[in-house]
Design a protein around this motif. Structure first.
Motif, PDB file in Angstrom:
ATOM      1  N   GLU A  63      51.760  43.102  75.315  1.00 37.45           N
ATOM      2  CA  GLU A  63      51.341  42.303  76.468  1.00 37.45           C
ATOM      3  C   GLU A  63      51.285  40.822  76.112  1.00 37.45           C
ATOM      4  O   GLU A  63      51.763  39.972  76.853  1.00 37.45           O
ATOM      5  CB  GLU A  63      49.971  42.786  76.973  1.00 37.45           C
ATOM      6  CG  GLU A  63      49.592  42.263  78.351  1.00 37.45           C
ATOM      7  CD  GLU A  63      49.024  40.863  78.366  1.00 37.45           C
ATOM      8  OE1 GLU A  63      49.155  40.173  79.387  1.00 37.45           O
ATOM      9  OE2 GLU A  63      48.446  40.443  77.346  1.00 37.45           O
ATOM     10  N   SER A  64      50.733  40.519  74.961  1.00 36.07           N
ATOM     11  CA  SER A  64      50.622  39.127  74.524  1.00 36.07           C
ATOM     12  C   SER A  64      52.008  38.499  74.354  1.00 36.07           C
ATOM     13  O   SER A  64      52.255  37.376  74.791  1.00 36.07           O
ATOM     14  CB  SER A  64      49.838  39.067  73.211  1.00 36.07           C
ATOM     15  OG  SER A  64      49.838  37.770  72.697  1.00 36.07           O
ATOM     16  N   THR A  65      52.912  39.238  73.742  1.00 36.93           N
ATOM     17  CA  THR A  65      54.275  38.743  73.527  1.00 36.93           C
ATOM     18  C   THR A  65      54.992  38.524  74.858  1.00 36.93           C
ATOM     19  O   THR A  65      55.642  37.498  75.064  1.00 36.93           O
ATOM     20  CB  THR A  65      55.065  39.739  72.659  1.00 36.93           C
ATOM     21  OG1 THR A  65      54.395  39.890  71.404  1.00 36.93           O
ATOM     22  CG2 THR A  65      56.483  39.266  72.410  1.00 36.93           C
ATOM     23  N   GLN A  66      54.867  39.480  75.772  1.00 32.35           N
ATOM     24  CA  GLN A  66      55.514  39.366  77.077  1.00 32.35           C
ATOM     25  C   GLN A  66      54.945  38.198  77.876  1.00 32.35           C
ATOM     26  O   GLN A  66      55.679  37.462  78.531  1.00 32.35           O
ATOM     27  CB  GLN A  66      55.380  40.670  77.870  1.00 32.35           C
ATOM     28  CG  GLN A  66      56.137  41.832  77.271  1.00 32.35           C
ATOM     29  CD  GLN A  66      57.613  41.544  77.127  1.00 32.35           C
ATOM     30  OE1 GLN A  66      58.292  41.196  78.080  1.00 32.35           O
ATOM     31  NE2 GLN A  66      58.127  41.669  75.920  1.00 32.35           N
ATOM     32  N   TYR A  67      53.627  38.024  77.830  1.00 36.45           N
ATOM     33  CA  TYR A  67      52.998  36.936  78.569  1.00 36.45           C
ATOM     34  C   TYR A  67      53.477  35.578  78.044  1.00 36.45           C
ATOM     35  O   TYR A  67      53.756  34.671  78.825  1.00 36.45           O
ATOM     36  CB  TYR A  67      51.474  37.037  78.503  1.00 36.45           C
ATOM     37  CG  TYR A  67      50.794  35.967  79.321  1.00 36.45           C
ATOM     38  CD1 TYR A  67      50.764  36.050  80.707  1.00 36.45           C
ATOM     39  CD2 TYR A  67      50.213  34.858  78.710  1.00 36.45           C
ATOM     40  CE1 TYR A  67      50.171  35.051  81.476  1.00 36.45           C
ATOM     41  CE2 TYR A  67      49.620  33.860  79.468  1.00 36.45           C
ATOM     42  CZ  TYR A  67      49.609  33.967  80.848  1.00 36.45           C
ATOM     43  OH  TYR A  67      49.025  32.972  81.597  1.00 36.45           O
ATOM     44  N   MET A  70      56.876  34.950  79.461  1.00 35.11           N
ATOM     45  CA  MET A  70      56.814  34.585  80.878  1.00 35.11           C
ATOM     46  C   MET A  70      56.252  33.173  81.049  1.00 35.11           C
ATOM     47  O   MET A  70      56.731  32.404  81.867  1.00 35.11           O
ATOM     48  CB  MET A  70      55.983  35.601  81.652  1.00 35.11           C
ATOM     49  CG  MET A  70      56.694  36.918  81.841  1.00 35.11           C
ATOM     50  SD  MET A  70      55.783  38.071  82.864  1.00 35.11           S
ATOM     51  CE  MET A  70      54.543  38.633  81.721  1.00 35.11           C
ATOM     52  N   ARG A  71      55.234  32.851  80.279  1.00 31.20           N
ATOM     53  CA  ARG A  71      54.624  31.516  80.344  1.00 31.20           C
ATOM     54  C   ARG A  71      55.667  30.457  79.982  1.00 31.20           C
ATOM     55  O   ARG A  71      55.784  29.424  80.644  1.00 31.20           O
ATOM     56  CB  ARG A  71      53.436  31.473  79.373  1.00 31.20           C
ATOM     57  CG  ARG A  71      52.661  30.210  79.385  1.00 31.20           C
ATOM     58  CD  ARG A  71      51.584  30.257  80.452  1.00 31.20           C
ATOM     59  NE  ARG A  71      51.656  28.998  81.142  1.00 31.20           N
ATOM     60  CZ  ARG A  71      51.382  28.812  82.408  1.00 31.20           C
ATOM     61  NH1 ARG A  71      50.999  29.797  83.161  1.00 31.20           N
ATOM     62  NH2 ARG A  71      51.481  27.646  82.971  1.00 31.20           N
ATOM     63  N   PHE A  72      56.433  30.712  78.925  1.00 30.05           N
ATOM     64  CA  PHE A  72      57.495  29.792  78.512  1.00 30.05           C
ATOM     65  C   PHE A  72      58.510  29.633  79.632  1.00 30.05           C
ATOM     66  O   PHE A  72      58.947  28.518  79.933  1.00 30.05           O
ATOM     67  CB  PHE A  72      58.181  30.301  77.240  1.00 30.05           C
ATOM     68  CG  PHE A  72      59.372  29.486  76.837  1.00 30.05           C
ATOM     69  CD1 PHE A  72      59.219  28.246  76.235  1.00 30.05           C
ATOM     70  CD2 PHE A  72      60.657  29.950  77.077  1.00 30.05           C
ATOM     71  CE1 PHE A  72      60.322  27.482  75.881  1.00 30.05           C
ATOM     72  CE2 PHE A  72      61.763  29.195  76.731  1.00 30.05           C
ATOM     73  CZ  PHE A  72      61.594  27.963  76.126  1.00 30.05           C
ATOM     74  N   LEU A  73      58.867  30.734  80.266  1.00 26.90           N
ATOM     75  CA  LEU A  73      59.847  30.689  81.344  1.00 26.90           C
ATOM     76  C   LEU A  73      59.379  29.802  82.485  1.00 26.90           C
ATOM     77  O   LEU A  73      60.106  28.927  82.942  1.00 26.90           O
ATOM     78  CB  LEU A  73      60.115  32.111  81.854  1.00 26.90           C
ATOM     79  CG  LEU A  73      61.031  32.232  83.063  1.00 26.90           C
ATOM     80  CD1 LEU A  73      62.453  31.838  82.706  1.00 26.90           C
ATOM     81  CD2 LEU A  73      61.002  33.647  83.605  1.00 26.90           C
ATOM     82  N   SER A  90      64.450  39.410  84.151  1.00 21.33           N
ATOM     83  CA  SER A  90      63.879  39.859  82.877  1.00 21.33           C
ATOM     84  C   SER A  90      63.601  41.363  82.897  1.00 21.33           C
ATOM     85  O   SER A  90      63.382  41.970  81.858  1.00 21.33           O
ATOM     86  CB  SER A  90      62.593  39.084  82.550  1.00 21.33           C
ATOM     87  OG  SER A  90      61.523  39.495  83.399  1.00 21.33           O
ATOM     88  N   SER A  91      63.639  41.961  84.088  1.00 24.00           N
ATOM     89  CA  SER A  91      63.440  43.404  84.234  1.00 24.00           C
ATOM     90  C   SER A  91      64.677  44.209  83.867  1.00 24.00           C
ATOM     91  O   SER A  91      64.581  45.410  83.649  1.00 24.00           O
ATOM     92  CB  SER A  91      63.079  43.748  85.674  1.00 24.00           C
ATOM     93  OG  SER A  91      61.897  43.111  86.046  1.00 24.00           O
ATOM     94  N   GLU A 129      50.679  37.722  88.073  1.00 25.76           N
ATOM     95  CA  GLU A 129      50.626  37.306  89.473  1.00 25.76           C
ATOM     96  C   GLU A 129      50.173  35.847  89.597  1.00 25.76           C
ATOM     97  O   GLU A 129      50.659  35.110  90.456  1.00 25.76           O
ATOM     98  CB  GLU A 129      49.701  38.231  90.260  1.00 25.76           C
ATOM     99  CG  GLU A 129      49.917  38.146  91.742  1.00 25.76           C
ATOM    100  CD  GLU A 129      49.215  39.258  92.479  1.00 25.76           C
ATOM    101  OE1 GLU A 129      48.125  38.985  93.023  1.00 25.76           O
ATOM    102  OE2 GLU A 129      49.751  40.383  92.517  1.00 25.76           O
ATOM    103  N   LYS A 130      49.270  35.422  88.746  1.00 23.49           N
ATOM    104  CA  LYS A 130      48.814  34.023  88.740  1.00 23.49           C
ATOM    105  C   LYS A 130      49.979  33.095  88.388  1.00 23.49           C
ATOM    106  O   LYS A 130      50.135  32.017  88.990  1.00 23.49           O
ATOM    107  CB  LYS A 130      47.649  33.857  87.751  1.00 23.49           C
ATOM    108  CG  LYS A 130      47.203  32.424  87.538  1.00 23.49           C
ATOM    109  CD  LYS A 130      46.449  31.877  88.732  1.00 23.49           C
ATOM    110  CE  LYS A 130      45.767  30.560  88.419  1.00 23.49           C
ATOM    111  NZ  LYS A 130      46.530  29.387  88.752  1.00 23.49           N
ATOM    112  N   LEU A 131      50.807  33.497  87.414  1.00 23.85           N
ATOM    113  CA  LEU A 131      51.986  32.691  87.077  1.00 23.85           C
ATOM    114  C   LEU A 131      52.913  32.571  88.284  1.00 23.85           C
ATOM    115  O   LEU A 131      53.441  31.490  88.565  1.00 23.85           O
ATOM    116  CB  LEU A 131      52.753  33.318  85.906  1.00 23.85           C
ATOM    117  CG  LEU A 131      52.114  33.259  84.528  1.00 23.85           C
ATOM    118  CD1 LEU A 131      52.983  33.986  83.509  1.00 23.85           C
ATOM    119  CD2 LEU A 131      51.890  31.821  84.088  1.00 23.85           C
ATOM    120  N   LEU A 132      53.094  33.671  89.004  1.00 19.66           N
ATOM    121  CA  LEU A 132      53.950  33.644  90.194  1.00 19.66           C
ATOM    122  C   LEU A 132      53.352  32.754  91.280  1.00 19.66           C
ATOM    123  O   LEU A 132      54.071  31.985  91.927  1.00 19.66           O
ATOM    124  CB  LEU A 132      54.167  35.067  90.712  1.00 19.66           C
ATOM    125  CG  LEU A 132      55.042  35.953  89.827  1.00 19.66           C
ATOM    126  CD1 LEU A 132      54.944  37.413  90.257  1.00 19.66           C
ATOM    127  CD2 LEU A 132      56.479  35.470  89.833  1.00 19.66           C
TER     128      LEU A 132
END
Length: 190
Positions: A63-67, A70-73, A90-91, A129-132
């Motif tokens: 989860e940490s790695t994926q987040y 996504m944050r970088f993206l 990314s899916s 969802e917050k990132l979106l």
């Protein structure tokens, strides 16, 4: 005299992620973990405790790695619609990775049975969802997305669509179908 560890913890956690991701929690035995991770059973217990603790640590690392990815993206200075497209893409199936998403798989397999897993999955979904939501607001502020879009509703919609893609990719053999779905999702932003 205490024995020194003959392995790097994150390396064996990455192997545990792969195995749990491929097989799920219930279908993965301690012997499977010993064989796949290449360490002794005693080392697993000494380092991680039991199978459930190892699973949670693997899930937290994933989860940490994926987040972070996504944050970088979303922090890239590109048009928001393009960032949302990349986020959805990314899916798609990646060479060498198990199908689907380890977080989604965990929520489906254990979400109603294991409150600790359910909490981690829910927290992960909320952060995504917050990132979106932030992306939609940024797109509106830049004039790239319609001002009439309701950021909260659109972030819910995009999250649901993303989760659907992450589930669908497990069985979909037609990548064109997935690409078409992504295109349709993006059209809702016009």
């Amino acid at each position: 005299m205490a024995r020194t560890k003959e392995f790097e913890v994150n390396e064996v956690l990455d192997k545990a992620i792969q195995l749990f991701w491929m097989q799920g929690y219930e279908k993965t035995s301690m012997q499977d973990l010993v064989d796949f991770m290449g360490i002794h059973r005693r080392s697993i217990y000494d380092t991680f405790g039991d199978k459930h603790v190892l699973y949670m640590k693997a899930l937290q690392r994933y989860e940490s790695t994926q987040y972070k990815k996504m944050r970088f993206l979303v922090e890239k200075q590109e048009p928001v619609r393009e960032l949302i497209r990349q986020f959805l893409e990314s899916s798609m199936r990646k060479e060498g990775e198990p199908q689907g998403c380890f977080i989604v798989n965990s929520g489906v397999e254990l979400g109603v049975l294991d409150p600790e897993v359910a909490s981690l999955v829910e927290n992960s979904y909320s952060k995504t969802e917050k990132l979106l939501y932030d992306l939609v607001q940024t797109g509106q502020q830049r004039g790239e997305l319609r001002a009439s879009l309701e950021p909260q509703a659109i972030s819910h919609y995009l999250m649901n669509a993303w989760l659907g893609l992450r589930t669908m990719v497990k069985t979909a053999t037609d990548q064109g179908k997935l690409t078409s779905i992504i295109h349709t999702i993006l059209n809702t932003l016009d």
